[in-house]
Scaffold this active site. Structure first.
Site, mmCIF file in Angstrom:
data_model
loop_
_atom_site.group_PDB
_atom_site.id
_atom_site.type_symbol
_atom_site.label_atom_id
_atom_site.label_comp_id
_atom_site.label_asym_id
_atom_site.label_seq_id
_atom_site.Cartn_x
_atom_site.Cartn_y
_atom_site.Cartn_z
ATOM 1 N N SER A 208 31.476 -92.641 -31.382
ATOM 2 C CA SER A 208 30.109 -92.242 -31.061
ATOM 3 C C SER A 208 29.924 -90.742 -31.282
ATOM 4 O O SER A 208 30.722 -90.121 -32.003
ATOM 5 C CB SER A 208 29.781 -92.637 -29.623
ATOM 6 O OG SER A 208 28.407 -92.465 -29.377
ATOM 7 N N ASN A 209 28.908 -90.170 -30.695
ATOM 8 C CA ASN A 209 28.647 -88.739 -30.840
ATOM 9 C C ASN A 209 28.050 -88.199 -29.554
ATOM 10 O O ASN A 209 27.872 -88.938 -28.589
ATOM 11 C CB ASN A 209 27.712 -88.498 -32.032
ATOM 12 C CG ASN A 209 26.402 -89.238 -31.852
ATOM 13 O OD1 ASN A 209 25.614 -88.926 -30.977
ATOM 14 N ND2 ASN A 209 26.188 -90.268 -32.662
ATOM 15 N N ARG A 210 27.736 -86.913 -29.532
ATOM 16 C CA ARG A 210 27.366 -86.258 -28.272
ATOM 17 C C ARG A 210 25.871 -86.288 -27.966
ATOM 18 O O ARG A 210 25.415 -85.568 -27.081
ATOM 19 C CB ARG A 210 27.867 -84.813 -28.303
ATOM 20 C CG ARG A 210 29.376 -84.729 -28.280
ATOM 21 C CD ARG A 210 29.845 -83.312 -28.507
ATOM 22 N NE ARG A 210 29.244 -82.377 -27.571
ATOM 23 C CZ ARG A 210 29.250 -81.067 -27.714
ATOM 24 N NH1 ARG A 210 29.823 -80.527 -28.762
ATOM 25 N NH2 ARG A 210 28.677 -80.287 -26.823
ATOM 26 N N ALA A 275 20.775 -90.224 -32.902
ATOM 27 C CA ALA A 275 21.916 -89.781 -33.708
ATOM 28 C C ALA A 275 22.665 -91.058 -34.107
ATOM 29 O O ALA A 275 23.565 -91.516 -33.399
ATOM 30 C CB ALA A 275 22.793 -88.844 -32.896
#
Ligand code: C5P
Length: 394
Positions: A208-210, A275
């Site tokens: 995943s991402n932030r 995102a």
């Protein structure tokens, strides 16, 4: 709607929650409003006028007979006010306001107000439920007074009940959203994607991402406040989804794509703040992957570019498409490239260092007609700038 440069009179009533009016005045100031305070005599027994004077830079008014304003202080205040907030609104203050009494500076200001009034009641639950208070509430509501709270919580006597004053930030939200709302997006349906996507490797691991979801949620809430019908398609986040919007929870990029495709016929504009993970594991294993050698290689496959697909397949100019470009360098250059490659109407370009997880941001709006570098602002303000651009294209 922002409170910047709004002129707000805060009328403080005499209840223990008067101490929270201090924080309300600070909160309104932080949001750019100009504040003047009027207090009832009993409010002065709970908080000193000097506190409000210090916070606002204007004398807190406590007396209808103040020699600095011979006879006209309430007229002056009412004329100055873009809105009047009564906090706390005690049972007594509500009763007197409902009757039109004008025998102190707060009530007299209310009596000659021609700007909207928001009351934040605070009292013991038994007083709130009393037949007389019900009557006064109905009367004030039909006179057009707005209300924020009361809420359930700890009261002065230690009981937990309905009657606690709404929190200052929430009162300021109601003021911005309800009292000052410009409903210029009525009849428009806007889809907002938000948050990260999670791409599962196995039942316990994912890529995943932030992304926090804050920017997307700010766009969804701002569009709602301006009267739009909002569909929020969100990946998993740890912040509360805004009330009053249709929310579709998704996990992966493929799920997000499916949710957007099924809402597509209904929407006039799409704001892709999500995102979306560019890649996902080639295979999501049904069982937990066991550790083996010293290194491990993951095979990833490309996710669909949802926004680019929308740009490629849309007929004519609908829906209006807005993308985001978060980069670590050459932000505007990449933004312009995305505008062209993805065939969208607007790209909001910002640097990764000012984006993730914060409430404020700084962005450049990259459109076909040119770039607009915006100053630092809150995500809600940026959301409204984006919505202004969308409105111009509808
Ligand atoms: O190409 P890049 O990922 O930087 O583009 C960002 C924009 O494209 C964002 O608006 C994002 O929501 C959208 N996007 C998408 N699908 C992807 C990747 C990004 O819709 N797979």
């Amino acid at each position: 709607m922002t409170l910047r440069d709004k002129q707000i009179v805060v009328g403080v009533g005499g209840g223990i929650a008067a101490f929270k009016a201090v924080e309300l005045v600070r909160e309104l100031g932080r949001r750019g409003a100009k504040v003047r305070v009027a207090m009832t005599a009993s409010a002065c027994r709970f908080v000193g006028p000097i506190t409000f004077t210090a916070l606002t830079g204007e004398p807190a008014l406590t007396d209808l007979w103040d020699p600095r304003y011979p006879g006209e202080v309430h007229v002056e205040l009412a004329r100055w006010a873009h809105a009047i907030v009564i906090a706390p609104a005690t049972a007594n203050l509500m009763a007197r306001a409902a009757q039109g009494f004008a025998d102190d500076v707060v009530l007299a200001t209310l009596a000659c107000a021609n700007s909207p009034v928001l009351m934040a009641p605070a009292m013991h639950e038994r007083m709130w439920r009393a037949a007389a208070t019900r009557r006064n509430l109905e009367r004030l509501t039909s006179d057009g007074v707005h209300f924020a709270g009361p809420v359930q919580g700890a009261l002065a006597d230690g009981s937990v009940a309905l009657g606690r004053m709404q929190e200052p930030a929430a009162i300021a939200d109601v003021l911005a959203r309800e009292v000052f709302a410009v409903r210029d997006l009525g009849g428009v349906t806007i889809l907002v994607s938000a948050g990260p996507t999670l791409e599962d490797l196995d039942p316990v691991r994912f890529i995943s991402n932030r992304s926090s979801g804050r920017m997307g949620y700010a766009v969804a809430a701002a569009a709602r406040d301006r009267g739009a019908t909002v569909i929020l398609v969100t990946g998993p986040t740890s912040i509360p989804v805004p009330a009053g919007v249709e929310t579709i929870q998704v996990r992966s990029a493929l799920e997000m794509q499916g949710a957007i495709a099924s809402a597509l016929p209904r929407v006039d504009a799409i704001v892709m703040t999500a995102a979306v993970a560019d890649y996902r594991p080639a295979e999501s294993k049904p069982r937990k992957v066991k550790k083996q050698g010293e290194t491990m290689t993951l095979e990833l496959v490309k996710n669909p570019d949802i926004l680019a697909e929308l740009g490629r397949t849309r007929q004519g100019k609908r829906p209006v498409l807005v993308g985001f470009a978060m980069e670590t360098h050459d932000v505007v250059g990449y933004g312009r490239k995305k505008l062209v490659d993805k065939r969208v109407d607007l790209v909001v370009a910002n640097e990764a260092s000012v984006g993730f997880g914060r409430d404020d941001t700084q962005a450049t709006l990259v459109g076909r007609e040119g770039d607009e570098a915006l100053p630092p602002m809150t995500k809600t303000e940026l959301a409204n700038r984006i919505l202004d651009r969308i409105k111009a294209k509808l």
